[in-house]
Motif scaffolding. Structure first.
Motif, short mmCIF file in Angstrom:
data_model
loop_
_atom_site.label_atom_id
_atom_site.label_comp_id
_atom_site.label_asym_id
_atom_site.label_seq_id
_atom_site.Cartn_x
_atom_site.Cartn_y
_atom_site.Cartn_z
N ALA A 43 0.84 -1.21 0.00
CA ALA A 43 0.00 0.00 0.00
C ALA A 43 0.87 1.26 0.00
O ALA A 43 0.57 2.23 -0.71
N ALA A 44 1.94 1.24 0.76
CA ALA A 44 2.83 2.41 0.82
C ALA A 44 3.46 2.68 -0.55
O ALA A 44 3.70 3.84 -0.90
N ALA A 45 3.71 1.65 -1.33
CA ALA A 45 4.31 1.83 -2.66
C ALA A 45 3.40 2.67 -3.56
O ALA A 45 3.88 3.42 -4.41
N TYR A 46 2.10 2.58 -3.35
CA TYR A 46 1.15 3.33 -4.18
C TYR A 46 1.05 4.80 -3.80
O TYR A 46 0.35 5.56 -4.45
N THR A 47 1.79 5.22 -2.77
CA THR A 47 1.86 6.64 -2.41
C THR A 47 3.13 7.30 -2.93
O THR A 47 3.26 8.52 -2.86
N LEU A 48 4.07 6.51 -3.43
CA LEU A 48 5.38 7.04 -3.82
C LEU A 48 5.32 7.75 -5.18
O LEU A 48 5.04 7.12 -6.20
N HIS A 49 5.61 9.03 -5.17
CA HIS A 49 5.61 9.81 -6.41
C HIS A 49 6.70 9.33 -7.37
O HIS A 49 6.55 9.42 -8.58
N SER A 50 7.79 8.79 -6.81
CA SER A 50 8.91 8.35 -7.64
C SER A 50 8.55 7.20 -8.59
O SER A 50 9.23 6.98 -9.59
N VAL A 51 7.47 6.46 -8.29
CA VAL A 51 7.03 5.38 -9.17
C VAL A 51 5.67 5.66 -9.79
O VAL A 51 5.04 4.78 -10.36
N GLY A 52 5.19 6.90 -9.63
CA GLY A 52 3.92 7.28 -10.23
C GLY A 52 2.72 7.18 -9.31
O GLY A 52 1.59 7.34 -9.74
N GLY A 53 2.95 6.92 -8.04
CA GLY A 53 1.86 6.82 -7.08
C GLY A 53 1.50 8.17 -6.48
O GLY A 53 2.11 9.19 -6.78
N SER A 54 0.48 8.16 -5.63
CA SER A 54 0.05 9.38 -4.93
C SER A 54 -0.80 8.97 -3.73
O SER A 54 -1.32 7.85 -3.67
N GLU A 55 -0.95 9.89 -2.80
CA GLU A 55 -1.82 9.65 -1.65
C GLU A 55 -3.24 9.36 -2.13
O GLU A 55 -3.91 8.47 -1.62
#
Length: 174
Positions: free
Chosen positions: A45-57
């Protein structure tokens, strides 16, 4: 040598057969067995918040809120019927099929769509194949779409909402 599950096997083999294996190396290996390892899902779930891989809150919130809604919908027969209408995987299934906790787990236990985190490939080009593309699908489109509808859009894949013979783009999949 091994990472994740192969790493567990390498370390256990060394412990069980020290006379056969001089050494072993385990990377990212969960060596404490658990039935339901929630900590792994927390990391994904935390990976999907990472901007570096295209994620966001926002992306992570949609995934969490959509799955929480699905969990609540299992409790009502009319909501279970709605799930069978929304998700192509459930088409043809009786809403009563979702009464069983085992069937609920089959449908949504690991998420209603594939959420690659360990295998995230930033160079992929197919529908929902990495975190960036998944987050684009989930956060674009109609602003009034619910988290549940956004998850269904992802889970149902590129053909959902497309006209026959048409290749939909990720932003316009209804």
């Amino acid at each position: 040598f091994g990472g994740s599950y192969p790493g567990m096997l390498a370390s256990w083999a060394r412990l069980k057969y020290p006379y056969l294996f001089f050494a072993s190396a385990a990377s990212s290996a969960p060596v404490q067995a658990k039935v339901d390892m929630q900590e792994y899902n927390d990391i994904v779930a935390a990976a999907y918040t990472l901007h570096s891989v295209g994620g966001s809150e926002r992306c992570s919130e949609i995934i969490a809120d959509g799955h929480a809604t699905i969990g609540d919908m299992f409790k009502s027969s009319s909501d279970r019927a709605r799930l069978t209408e929304l998700f192509t995987e459930l088409r043809g299934a009786s809403p009563s099929w979702l009464i069983s906790p085992a069937h609920q787990l089959l449908f949504a236990g690991n998420g209603v769509a594939q959420f690659p985190a360990q295998s995230n490939d930033p160079t992929c080009s197919s529908f929902g194949c990495n975190i960036e593309r998944i987050c684009h699908i989930l956060t674009s489109g109609a602003s009034n779409a619910s988290a549940l509808e956004r998850l269904a859009k992802l889970a149902n894949g590129p053909a959902f909402g497309a006209k026959h013979g048409e290749e939909p783009d990720e932003a316009n999949v209804a």
